[in-house]
Design an enzyme around this catalytic site. Structure first.
Site, PDB file in Angstrom:
ATOM      1  N   ASN A  11       0.854  -1.194   0.000  1.00  8.16           N
ATOM      2  CA  ASN A  11       0.000   0.000   0.000  1.00  8.16           C
ATOM      3  C   ASN A  11       0.884   1.237   0.000  1.00  8.16           C
ATOM      4  O   ASN A  11       2.109   1.134   0.079  1.00  8.16           O
ATOM      5  CB  ASN A  11      -0.958  -0.036   1.196  1.00  8.16           C
ATOM      6  CG  ASN A  11      -0.222  -0.098   2.507  1.00  8.16           C
ATOM      7  OD1 ASN A  11       0.435   0.857   2.905  1.00  8.16           O
ATOM      8  ND2 ASN A  11      -0.292  -1.237   3.173  1.00  8.16           N
ATOM      9  N   HIS A  12       0.268   2.385  -0.063  1.00 11.29           N
ATOM     10  CA  HIS A  12       1.015   3.631  -0.243  1.00 11.29           C
ATOM     11  C   HIS A  12       1.569   4.244   1.039  1.00 11.29           C
ATOM     12  O   HIS A  12       2.122   5.334   1.008  1.00 11.29           O
ATOM     13  CB  HIS A  12       0.121   4.678  -0.910  1.00 11.29           C
ATOM     14  CG  HIS A  12      -0.074   4.452  -2.373  1.00 11.29           C
ATOM     15  ND1 HIS A  12       0.974   4.459  -3.261  1.00 11.29           N
ATOM     16  CD2 HIS A  12      -1.182   4.201  -3.099  1.00 11.29           C
ATOM     17  CE1 HIS A  12       0.505   4.237  -4.484  1.00 11.29           C
ATOM     18  NE2 HIS A  12      -0.807   4.071  -4.406  1.00 11.29           N
TER      19      HIS A  12
END
Ligand code: C5P
Length: 237
Positions: free
Chosen positions: A30-31
Site C-alpha cells: 500500500n502507499h
C-alpha cells in the site's frame, strides 16, 4: 520547549505499510510511507517516552533513542505486536496493515503462459491487530484491572463511498474497533508520502475530540496531547 509529559512511559508505535508476498518476486503493498508513524516516534521521544518502533517496510533512519524492529507482512506485525503490547503503556497503530493476504505464497515465480488467462490470486483475511489488541486487553482486564496497554490508538484512512462520507465511516470504525482514540485521516485530500497531514481525533464512541492540521510531527503532538489527557483520566480513577 516540549513538556516531558510522557517521561517513563513506554510507547509502542507501528509504522509503514505491510507487504503480502504472492511469489518470490511479487507482493501486495500500500502507499503508506511511514512518515506519520516516524513523526509519532519523534514526538513521543521528545516528550520523554521510551519508544519502540515496529517498522513495516520503512527505509527511513531510526529516530535517535528509539528501539526498532522491522517486519514485512501483516502476520509478522501481528506477532510482534502480540509479543510487545503488554509491556507498552501506549500502543499507537499507525501502520497501514493489509486486510487481505494471498492464501498461499507460490514457491517459484508465477509465469505467464502463452494463450492462457492471468491466474487468479486467492486472498484470505488477515487478523485485525488493532481490534485483537483491544479484545485481548479487555479479557486481561477481567482478571487484572488496569492491564496494559493503558491507551490504544488506532488510525483510519478513509476515502468515503457513494453511500457514506469518509467521516461517517470513521465514526463507525471508532465504535467497531474500540480503541481509546481513533485518528481519522481523510484520504479524499491525499496524504500518502506528504509532509503534512490533517486529522480529526475521535474517541471510542466516534465523537470528536480534536482536529489537527500541519506538519506530521505537529499532528503527532496533537495525538499525544490527547493520549496524555486520557492517561490523566486513568490516573484519577
Ligand atoms: O480497518 P482499517 O484497516 O481501516 O483500520 C485501520 C486501523 O486498524 C489502523 O490503526 C491499522 O493499523 C489497524 N489495522 C490492524 N490490522 C489490520 C488492519 C488494520 O491493526 N488487519
Amino acid at each position: 520547549a516540549v513538556r516531558r509529559d510522557l517521561e517513563g512511559l513506554r510507547v509502542l508505535v507501528t509504522a509503514g505499510g505491510t507487504r503480502e508476498e504472492i511469489d518470490p518476486v511479487r507482493y501486495i503493498a500500500n502507499h503508506s510511507s511511514g512518515k506519520q508513524g516516524w513523526a509519532l516516534a519523534h514526538a513521543a521521544l521528545a516528550r520523554g517516552a521510551q519508544v519502540t518502533l515496529l517498522a513495516a517496510n520503512v527505509e527511513a533512519e531510526t529516530p535517535p533513542g528509539a528501539e526498532r524492529r522491522d517486519v514485512g507482512s501483516a502476520a509478522e506485525l501481528a506477532a510482534a505486536v502480540a509479543e510487545l503490547r503488554e509491556d507498552a503503556d501506549v500502543l499507537v497503530m499507525a501502520a497501514a496493515v493489509a486486510d487481505f493476504t494471498p492464501r498461499t505464497r507460490a514457491e517459484a515465480k508465477i509465469k505467464k503462459v502463452e494463450g492462457q488467462d492471468a491466474p487468479p490470486i486467492d486472498l484470505t483475511r488477515t487478523e485485525d491487530i488493532l481490534r485483537r489488541s483491544v479484545e485481548v486487553r479487555a479479557a486481561r482486564r477481567e482478571v487484572a484491572p488496569g492491564a496494559a496497554p493503558r491507551i490504544i490508538v488506532g488510525f483510519a484512512a478513509e476515502t468515503g463511498s457513494a453511500q457514506s462520507s469518509s467521516l461517517e465511516l470513521a465514526r463507525l470504525k471508532a465504535r467497531r474497533k474500540g480503541a481509546d482514540l481513533l485518528v481519522f485521516n481523510d484520504l479524499t485530500a491525499g496524504v500518502f508520502g506528504a509532509e503534512t497531514n490533517s486529522v480529526r481525533i475521535l474517541d471510542t464512541e466516534g465523537a470528536d475530540v480534536a482536529e489537527v492540521t500541519g506538519e506530521k510531527v505537529r499532528v503527532a503532538h496533537g495525538v499525544l496531547d490527547q493520549v496524555v489527557g486520557l492517561l490523566g483520566d486513568v490516573r484519577l480513577q
